[in-house]
Every structure is written in structure tokens, then in C-alpha cells.
Design a protein around this motif. Structure first.
Motif, PDB file in Angstrom:
ATOM      1  N   SER A   1     -14.902   5.800   0.113  1.00 20.98           N
ATOM      2  CA  SER A   1     -14.239   4.528   0.373  1.00 20.98           C
ATOM      3  C   SER A   1     -15.132   3.423  -0.210  1.00 20.98           C
ATOM      4  N   GLN A   2     -14.608   2.410  -0.803  1.00 18.41           N
ATOM      5  CA  GLN A   2     -13.234   1.988  -1.027  1.00 18.41           C
ATOM      6  C   GLN A   2     -12.940   2.070  -2.522  1.00 18.41           C
TER       7      GLN A   2
ATOM      8  N   THR B   1     -16.443  -1.620  -3.464  1.00 18.08           N
ATOM      9  CA  THR B   1     -15.477  -0.848  -4.239  1.00 18.08           C
ATOM     10  C   THR B   1     -16.195   0.164  -5.115  1.00 18.08           C
TER      11      THR B   1
ATOM     12  N   ALA C   1      -7.162   2.878   0.958  1.00 19.59           N
ATOM     13  CA  ALA C   1      -8.181   2.745  -0.089  1.00 19.59           C
ATOM     14  C   ALA C   1      -9.187   3.894  -0.077  1.00 19.59           C
TER      15      ALA C   1
ATOM     16  N   ARG D   1     -10.311   0.781  -5.717  1.00 13.03           N
ATOM     17  CA  ARG D   1      -9.257  -0.140  -6.137  1.00 13.03           C
ATOM     18  C   ARG D   1      -7.973   0.636  -6.417  1.00 13.03           C
TER      19      ARG D   1
ATOM     20  N   ARG E   1      -0.119   3.757  -2.706  1.00 15.57           N
ATOM     21  CA  ARG E   1      -1.457   4.306  -2.481  1.00 15.57           C
ATOM     22  C   ARG E   1      -1.422   5.360  -1.370  1.00 15.57           C
TER      23      ARG E   1
ATOM     24  N   ASP F   1       0.809  -1.233   0.000  1.00 17.68           N
ATOM     25  CA  ASP F   1       0.000   0.000   0.000  1.00 17.68           C
ATOM     26  C   ASP F   1       0.836   1.275   0.000  1.00 17.68           C
TER      27      ASP F   1
END
Length: 447
Positions: free
Chosen positions: A369-370, A351, A188, A372, A98, A95
Motif C-alpha cells: 500500500s498505496q 505511493t 489502493a 496510484r 480499482r 474506486d
């Protein structure tokens, strides 16, 4: 009678006394001169070293970045001073990229940021994240971004997610005495408005407010979940191991009333996906964070011990403390200003993608949220909402650079905000929330 004149004191031969006096005087002068010379050299060396450190610092962080506020403002400000926010941004293995992207999207020099990769991420990824942060000139200049070096385990289905959040909040309390609200984000998550918009609206809000979804209604599934007893291995093992459940069950507490994140019963299964990823966003006042970590009231510690053996306990912790405390139960806003994809029972997962773009923007939420990893909808948010180019922070009133280059390569007054359409969307959501008596009617109601 001849009187002889008093005899003069015998003169000392030059070869005996004069050189001794001159030697003492010369030695004294030399010692004094040497002493002051040493002081001068030490002072000069210290000054030179300090100057070199200053020059090195300016070389590492561009001297045009982040100047101090003007001592004499050009005009009397007509708006309240913007608040400061403390962000805890967490993620797991893989992560780091991200987190860096999310950091750029929510960055403002007035805020404080703490980044955390849990122990499922290798140390090399954590080190790389720290190096990346240090290599960004704006982060290095403002010195308001830190990375947790010794990571915590965070089992989202256990209680370690609570301890990890409290750990991050306690570090942020130590890092800065100036922030007003604490916000926890997952890798995310992503913002739907600029920081200038958010800080502008919050500058008109009482700093005691806490934005947390909550309800006291516990259905049969919640009751079963809260009666179960688990052992979270993240509390005592250095390696990740599966949790195990105890066959014996316990009664629900009667010393305090349990509250949880408010979720329609049709979506409990879907929202469990959010909780399993640690994405229960809360916006908490500094006073309340200090109450949980430093306060003399024992409720936060008692509840932490009770929930340490409760599955999926994070959604219960902050709502229960807020609503059981006479000091804070009137400060709760029953909305965490988060847009999720699980607002429709027909959704099979949580997602977000481009099909929800219009809904999420018009919702007036601060975050969503969330997402990809590198979903194209993030690029659309950057381009159409945040006005952020790849690899750069979101421009704001503090950015003074040329439009052709990175506008935030030259910094101005961090208290200057340029709110845009995002502030109006958030304002409309808050007005709707506070109008018609909805605000008081949804505060910590026992159901």
C-alpha cells in the motif's frame, strides 16, 4: 299341510336403486381420480419449475464451473486443509474499477468477499459495481462475492472507519460460517503473492493468531491527538460534512492501556496519510472478530464509545482490544505483513511505483500500500508475480482450463493448492519473525 316357502325380498326395480349406487360409486371414483390428478399435476409443475430453475441457474453459471468436491478423494491428503479468508474491500467515489481489479487479484473460490463503496460514491457507481460482479462467471458460479447495497460513511480521520469495518465484518460472519481470518483492504492496496501461496502458509498456522502492528509507546504527538475531542458527522448526518473539534480536552484512560499501530516517530506525519485513507491492514482471527462483535466482554463496546470522539482512532481500536484482553493478548503477531512506501523517512508521500518493486517483493509481505490508480507497477506485479492476465483471476490449483484460454473457466477441487515462490518468501519472513525469541518479546509490551 302346505307350507309356503319364505318369500324372497322384493327386488328393487332397476329404474329406482341401481343408478343411485352407480352414481355414488362413479362420483367417488371421479373425485378420487381428480384429486390424484391434481396432485400429479402440482407435483409435475413443481418438479418442472425446479428443473427450470436449475437449468436457468446452470445456464447463468456454467455447469463446468465450481463443481462440488469429489465424494471419494483419489488419495489421502498429505497436507492440512487450506483455510478460508474473509475479505472486506473498501473504496470511495471513483474506486469501483480499482476494487474490481483488486478482487480479481485476491480471488479464490474458498474465500468470502464483501465490497463496499462508501457514501461519497454515487448510488449509480455502487449499482454498476454489483452488475459487474454478477457478470463475471466465476464470481456468479461460486456465489462468494457480495456488494454492500446500503453504504456507510467512512471518515478515515474519525471513528466511522471503525464502525464501517465492524459492519463489514459482521456481514461476513453472517454470510459464511466457514472462514478463518478476516482481512480488510483498501482500493489502493494490492497483493504481492498468490492466494494459493497465502492459503498454503496459513494452513500450517494456528487459526487463533492475529496479525496486527502494535505498540504501547505514545509520544507527545499521540498524547495530544488522543486527548483531543472531535465530533464525527458521519455518525449522525446523512451528508458528508467537515468534522469539528471541541476546545476541551480529556485525560488518557486508566481503565485500559491504549495501543496503536507501531510507527517510528520520524514517519508519523507520513503514516497519517495512510490512516487518512483507511489503509491500516489487519488480519484477524474469526474468534477475535466474534469477540469484538458478539462477545459478552464489554471492552470492545467501551473502547468503541471512547474512540468515537477521538481523531484518527482506527489504528488504536484492534491493537488496544487485543492487548488488553487476557484471552487474546498471547495471539498477537506484531506484523500485519503489509509493505508500505513510508519505510524511509526520506519519502515525501506514501505511493508506490516501479522503483520499489524489488524491495516490496523481497520483503515477503502479503500486501502493499498505496498504489496510484492503474500504476504500471501493478501490471508488472500481475505479469511477473501473480501470472494474471487482464480481466481474469489469478490461476491456482483449482483451475483446470486449457492454457490457451482462461485457465479458470473450468474449475476443479478448491482445496488443491499449487504454491510457488511467493509462499517461500512469506515462509522466510515468518521464520525470521518467530526465531530468536522475537515473537514473544514483541507481544503487547508495555513501554
Amino acid at each position: 299341510m302346505h307350507h309356503s316357502s319364505p318369500s324372497a325380498p322384493p327386488s328393487t326395480p332397476p329404474s329406482m336403486s341401481v343408478p343411485r349406487d352407480q352414481t355414488k360409486a362413479t362420483r367417488s371414483v371421479l373425485l378420487t381420480t381428480l384429486f390424484f390428478s391434481l396432485l400429479f399435476l402440482v407435483s409435475f409443475y413443481s418438479t418442472s419449475s425446479s428443473s427450470r430453475r436449475s437449468i436457468d441457474s446452470q445456464t447463468q453459471s456454467d455447469p463446468f464451473l465450481f463443481p462440488t468436491r469429489p465424494a471419494f478423494p483419489s488419495k489421502i491428503p498429505s497436507h492440512p486443509a487450506p483455510p478460508s479468508l474473509a475479505y472486506l474491500i473498501s473504496g470511495s467515489a471513483g474506486d469501483a474499477a480499482r476494487i474490481v481489479r483488486l478482487l480479481h487479484a485476491v480471488y479464490h473460490p474458498k474465500n468470502q468477499y464483501l465490497l463496499h463503496l462508501d457514501q461519497s460514491a454515487p448510488q449509480a457507481e455502487r449499482d454498476s459495481l454489483a452488475v459487474t460482479v454478477e457478470s463475471v462467471p466465476v464470481f456468479r458460479a461460486a456465489q462468494n462475492v457480495d456488494v454492500i447495497g446500503k453504504a456507510d460513511f467512512s471518515y478515515p480521520a474519525g471513528s466511522t472507519s471503525i464502525s464501517s469495518t465492524l459492519h463489514g465484518a459482521s456481514i461476513l460472519l453472517k454470510l459464511s460460517k466457514n472462514w478463518d481470518w478476516f482481512i480488510n483492504l483498501n482500493a489502493a492496496d494490492y497483493p504481492l503473492i498468490k492466494q494459493d501461496d497465502l492459503l498454503h502458509i496459513l494452513s500450517y498456522m494456528p487459526k487463533e493468531l492475529n496479525f496486527v502492528n502494535h505498540t504501547s509507546y505514545l509520544d507527545r504527538r499521540d498524547s495530544i491527538r488522543l486527548k483531543r475531542i472531535i465530533v464525527d458527522p458521519g455518525l449522525y448526518l446523512s451528508e458528508k460534512n467537515p468534522m469539528f473539534y471541541v476546545s476541551q480536552k480529556r485525560q488518557l484512560p486508566n481503565a485500559f492501556r491504549l495501543f496503536s499501530v507501531s510507527v517510528p516517530w520520524q514517519m508519523c506525519k507520513i503514516f497519517a496519510q495512510l490512516w487518512a485513507k483507511g489503509s491500516t491492514v489487519v488480519i484477524l482471527s474469526r474468534n477475535f472478530v466474534e469477540f469484538c462483535i458478539l462477545g459478552t466482554d464489554n471492552l470492545p463496546r467501551t473502547l468503541l464509545m471512547y474512540l468515537s470522539n477521538t481523531p484518527s482512532s482506527f489504528p488504536n481500536y484492534f491493537p488496544t482490544i487485543l492487548c488488553n484482553s487476557h484471552q487474546f493478548n498471547k495471539t498477537v503477531i506484531n506484523d500485519n505483513l503489509l509493505f508500505v512506501a513510508c519505510d524511509k523517512p526520506s519519502k515525501q508521500n506514501c505511493t508506490l511505483n516501479s522503483t520499489e518493486f524489488d524491495d516490496m517483493i523481497q520483503s515477503g509481505a502479503i500486501f502493499a500500500s498505496q498504489f496510484r490508480f492503474d500504476d504500471p507497477v501493478l501490471d508488472r506485479i500481475d505479469r511477473e508475480i501473480l501470472n494474471r492476465s487482464p480481466g481474469n483471476v489469478v490461476p491456482g490449483g483449482w483451475c483446470l482450463g486449457e492454457p490457451g484460454n482462461n485457465t479458470c473457466s473450468v474449475w476443479g477441487d478448491a482445496d488443491i493448492l499449487r504454491p510457488g515462490p511467493g509462499s517461500r518468501r512469506l515462509e522466510n519472513r515468518l521464520i525470521e519473525m518467530f526465531s530468536g525469541g522475537n515473537f514473544r518479546s514483541q507481544q503487547c509490551i508495555l513501554e
